[in-house]
Write a protein that holds these residues in place. Structure first.
Motif, PDB file in Angstrom:
ATOM      1  N   VAL A 151       0.664  -1.283  -0.318  1.00  0.00           N
ATOM      2  CA  VAL A 151      -0.177  -0.336  -0.587  1.00  0.00           C
ATOM      3  C   VAL A 151       1.227   1.626   0.346  1.00  0.00           C
ATOM      4  O   VAL A 151       1.788   1.766   1.426  1.00  0.00           O
ATOM      5  CB  VAL A 151      -0.852   0.011   1.533  1.00  0.00           C
ATOM      6  N   SER A 152       0.976   1.754  -1.339  1.00  0.00           N
ATOM      7  CA  SER A 152       2.337   2.791  -1.259  1.00  0.00           C
ATOM      8  C   SER A 152       1.627   4.541  -2.024  1.00  0.00           C
ATOM      9  O   SER A 152       0.154   4.209  -1.948  1.00  0.00           O
ATOM     10  CB  SER A 152       3.366   2.317  -1.163  1.00  0.00           C
ATOM     11  N   GLY A 153       1.878   4.538  -2.402  1.00  0.00           N
ATOM     12  CA  GLY A 153       1.160   6.228  -2.772  1.00  0.00           C
ATOM     13  C   GLY A 153       0.456   6.075  -4.406  1.00  0.00           C
ATOM     14  O   GLY A 153       0.069   6.831  -5.651  1.00  0.00           O
ATOM     15  N   GLY A 154       0.896   4.678  -5.514  1.00  0.00           N
ATOM     16  CA  GLY A 154       1.168   5.002  -6.265  1.00  0.00           C
ATOM     17  C   GLY A 154       0.659   3.499  -6.437  1.00  0.00           C
ATOM     18  O   GLY A 154      -0.204   2.953  -7.548  1.00  0.00           O
ATOM     19  N   HIS A 155       0.385   2.290  -5.614  1.00  0.00           N
ATOM     20  CA  HIS A 155      -0.265   0.997  -5.295  1.00  0.00           C
ATOM     21  C   HIS A 155      -0.755   0.477  -4.364  1.00  0.00           C
ATOM     22  O   HIS A 155      -0.525   1.321  -3.613  1.00  0.00           O
ATOM     23  CB  HIS A 155       1.357   0.393  -6.242  1.00  0.00           C
ATOM     24  N   THR A 156      -1.765  -0.546  -4.464  1.00  0.00           N
ATOM     25  CA  THR A 156      -2.133  -0.785  -3.884  1.00  0.00           C
ATOM     26  C   THR A 156      -2.336  -2.391  -4.019  1.00  0.00           C
ATOM     27  O   THR A 156      -3.429  -2.930  -5.395  1.00  0.00           O
ATOM     28  CB  THR A 156      -3.905  -0.491  -4.007  1.00  0.00           C
ATOM     29  N   PHE A 182      -5.706   8.583   0.029  1.00  0.00           N
ATOM     30  CA  PHE A 182      -5.387   9.549   1.893  1.00  0.00           C
ATOM     31  C   PHE A 182      -5.059  11.352   1.076  1.00  0.00           C
ATOM     32  O   PHE A 182      -5.408  12.266   1.461  1.00  0.00           O
ATOM     33  CB  PHE A 182      -4.332   9.020   2.617  1.00  0.00           C
ATOM     34  N   ASP A 183      -3.875  10.889   0.093  1.00  0.00           N
ATOM     35  CA  ASP A 183      -3.321  12.206   0.096  1.00  0.00           C
ATOM     36  C   ASP A 183      -4.395  13.249  -0.794  1.00  0.00           C
ATOM     37  O   ASP A 183      -4.389  14.475  -0.636  1.00  0.00           O
ATOM     38  CB  ASP A 183      -2.254  12.004  -1.169  1.00  0.00           C
ATOM     39  N   LYS A 184      -4.819  13.147  -1.703  1.00  0.00           N
ATOM     40  CA  LYS A 184      -6.352  13.327  -2.298  1.00  0.00           C
ATOM     41  C   LYS A 184      -7.193  14.196  -1.482  1.00  0.00           C
ATOM     42  O   LYS A 184      -7.966  15.228  -1.059  1.00  0.00           O
ATOM     43  CB  LYS A 184      -6.967  12.675  -3.206  1.00  0.00           C
TER      44      LYS A 184
HETATM   45  N1  ATP Z   1       0.594   7.770   8.595  1.00  0.00           N
HETATM   46  C1  ATP Z   1       0.459   7.658   7.096  1.00  0.00           C
HETATM   47  N2  ATP Z   1      -0.627   6.830   6.577  1.00  0.00           N
HETATM   48  C2  ATP Z   1      -1.689   7.115   6.032  1.00  0.00           C
HETATM   49  N3  ATP Z   1      -0.918   7.225   4.463  1.00  0.00           N
HETATM   50  C3  ATP Z   1       0.231   7.225   4.497  1.00  0.00           C
HETATM   51  C4  ATP Z   1       1.042   7.227   6.622  1.00  0.00           C
HETATM   52  N4  ATP Z   1       2.639   7.893   6.204  1.00  0.00           N
HETATM   53  C5  ATP Z   1       2.434   8.510   4.665  1.00  0.00           C
HETATM   54  N5  ATP Z   1       1.547   7.838   4.349  1.00  0.00           N
HETATM   55  C6  ATP Z   1       1.565   7.677   2.686  1.00  0.00           C
HETATM   56  O1  ATP Z   1       2.013   6.930   1.745  1.00  0.00           O
HETATM   57  C7  ATP Z   1       2.693   7.746   0.367  1.00  0.00           C
HETATM   58  C8  ATP Z   1       3.704   7.086   0.698  1.00  0.00           C
HETATM   59  O2  ATP Z   1       4.412   6.005   0.738  1.00  0.00           O
HETATM   60  P1  ATP Z   1       5.341   5.307  -0.262  1.00  0.00           P
HETATM   61  O3  ATP Z   1       6.651   5.788  -0.424  1.00  0.00           O
HETATM   62  O4  ATP Z   1       5.434   3.865   0.011  1.00  0.00           O
HETATM   63  O5  ATP Z   1       4.722   6.176  -1.444  1.00  0.00           O
HETATM   64  P2  ATP Z   1       4.879   6.594  -3.404  1.00  0.00           P
HETATM   65  O6  ATP Z   1       6.905   5.881  -3.828  1.00  0.00           O
HETATM   66  O7  ATP Z   1       5.145   7.372  -3.337  1.00  0.00           O
HETATM   67  O8  ATP Z   1       4.750   5.610  -4.267  1.00  0.00           O
HETATM   68  P3  ATP Z   1       4.821   3.858  -5.685  1.00  0.00           P
HETATM   69  O9  ATP Z   1       5.469   3.243  -4.252  1.00  0.00           O
HETATM   70  O10 ATP Z   1       3.350   3.017  -5.384  1.00  0.00           O
HETATM   71  O11 ATP Z   1       5.409   4.258  -5.993  1.00  0.00           O
HETATM   72  C9  ATP Z   1       1.836   8.514   0.808  1.00  0.00           C
HETATM   73  O12 ATP Z   1       0.451   8.388  -0.404  1.00  0.00           O
HETATM   74  C10 ATP Z   1       1.319   9.132   1.929  1.00  0.00           C
HETATM   75  O13 ATP Z   1      -0.028   9.966   2.349  1.00  0.00           O
END
Ligand code: ATP
Ligand code: MG
Length: 366
Positions: A151-156, A182-184
């Motif tokens: 669960v990241s910024g670009g993927h679930t 979450f961000d939006k």
């Molecule tokens: N405590 C939290 N609760 C909810 N979301 C969180 C929290 N901490 C960080 N995030 C979210 O995690 C995301 C960033 O995570 P990450 O760095 O893994 O993603 P990314 O690298 O941008 O995306 P990807 O890895 O998919 O390319 C952001 O969307 C941020 O809002």
């Protein structure tokens, strides 16, 4: 940690090999040194959050330029921490994708040139493999096989992980990623970028039962997700609370309403992630559930997952909080594990640099 990787050591003569890793796929520049027996010797990270904050999100061109500025000082810090010299490095690992094209180019151009200059092999690392393996760097690492909730910024994504490089996609989001939602949503209610941490902090003081928000695809019977409807439901609720017919960044909502909305949103997203992740884990007959990516830092998600998993005899593993979001350690580690798995990578000398801004880690077997 050393014990966990002990069988791998047999593949190499002592001492273990050392991998220098670079991460630059988005707005964090990360550098680290990791051994093939899973020890991080040094790591340095620079987050560009402050630079992008004024724009409410990542500005790709600014991100690429900043990576170029940071790579050398971070690498110097990493070597100083590790107390070793460049001559002791055996291979260079770098994130080749997915990510922002310019940002990936910055890290890859640097890593490939350095490798060529030093006559070292380059190990291409998929950014999601870095996230996926990051819980293995914790004090209590999971053994294979396991189900992973990424669960990241670009993927679930939900993934079945049988071993290094043996990944099956079980399900993923049809639209927004959890972190993106979450961000939006945070932006809609006037919280600063990056919204995830800010929204979850605000939610701590709110009532999660006040607003009945949708739990998208909770009963879809598969492992797919969809979060854009939930985000829209937050927007329409916010508009009602503000008494406006058109959304705007200046909608006035009381602090209590904002906190209740944040808590209700967080509860909906967490419940969906928890139910689907556990269902996937049980379907795979796995006893271990591994969480990775930035949203894995969410406190409620951690609590709810552990609680639900305990009831079903499943153990949950998380990365250290500092390794949830992007970092160089997870890339150096993924590179080192690739090398431990396949020692012939040491002989590779291919410097035709490539980046893959869009690429899958695993394909579905359905
Ligand atoms: N405590 C939290 N609760 C909810 N979301 C969180 C929290 N901490 C960080 N995030 C979210 O995690 C995301 C960033 O995570 P990450 O760095 O893994 O993603 P990314 O690298 O941008 O995306 P990807 O890895 O998919 O390319 C952001 O969307 C941020 O809002
Ligand atoms: Mg990431």
């Amino acid at each position: 940690m050393v014990l966990f990787w002990l069988p791998r050591l047999i593949a190499f003569e002592n001492p273990p090999k050392i991998v220098l890793g670079f991460e630059s796929s988005c707005d964090e520049t990360g550098v680290a040194l990791c051994t093939t027996d899973g020890r991080i010797l040094g790591q340095a990270l620079y987050s560009q959050i402050a630079m992008h904050k004024d724009y409410g999100g990542v500005v790709p061109e600014l991100a690429s330029r900043d990576h170029i500025r940071r790579l050398i000082p971070l690498m110097e810090d990493t070597f100083a921490q590790a107390g070793i010299s460049m001559a002791e490095v055996d291979a260079i690992a770098v994130t080749t994708g997915p990510g922002l094209p310019g940002a990936l180019m910055a890290g890859c151009a640097f890593a490939y040139s350095l490798a060529m200059g030093l006559n070292l092999p380059v190990i291409a690392v998929h950014h999601l493999e870095g996230h996926l393996l990051s819980p293995l760097l914790s004090a209590n690492p999971p053994a294979f096989p396991f189900t992973a909730l990424l669960v990241s910024g670009g993927h679930t994504q939900l993934m079945g992980v049988e071993g290094m490089g043996r990944y099956t996609l079980l399900g993923e989001t049809l639209d927004d990623a959890a972190g993106e939602a979450f961000d939006k949503t945070a932006k809609m209610i006037g919280l600063p970028y990056p919204g995830g941490p800010a929204l979850s902090k605000l939610a701590e003081g709110g009532n999660p039962e006040r607003f009945k928000l949708p739990h998208p695809m909770l009963h879809s019977g598969d492992f797919m997700f969809s979060f854009s409807g939930l985000k829209t439901a937050v927007l329409t609720t916010a508009m009602k609370l503000a008494g406006v017919k058109q959304p705007s960044e200046t909608m006035v909502i009381s602090d209590t309403d904002k906190a209740d909305l944040a808590a209700s949103f967080q509860a909906a997203i967490v419940e969906t992630l928890v139910k689907k992740a556990l269902a996937a884990c049980l379907q795979q007959d796995h006893k271990r559930l591994v969480v990775a990516g930035g949203v894995g830092a969410n406190k409620l998600l951690r609590e709810q997952l552990v609680k639900a998993a305990r009831k079903r005899g499943v153990e949950v593993y998380f990365p250290e909080l500092s390794l949830c979001t992007d970092n160089g350690a997870m890339i150096a580690f993924a590179g080192a594990m690739q090398l431990a798995e396949n020692p012939t990578l040491l002989e590779k000398r291919e410097y035709g640099m490539f980046t893959r801004p869009r690429c899958e880690l695993a394909t579905s077997n359905s």
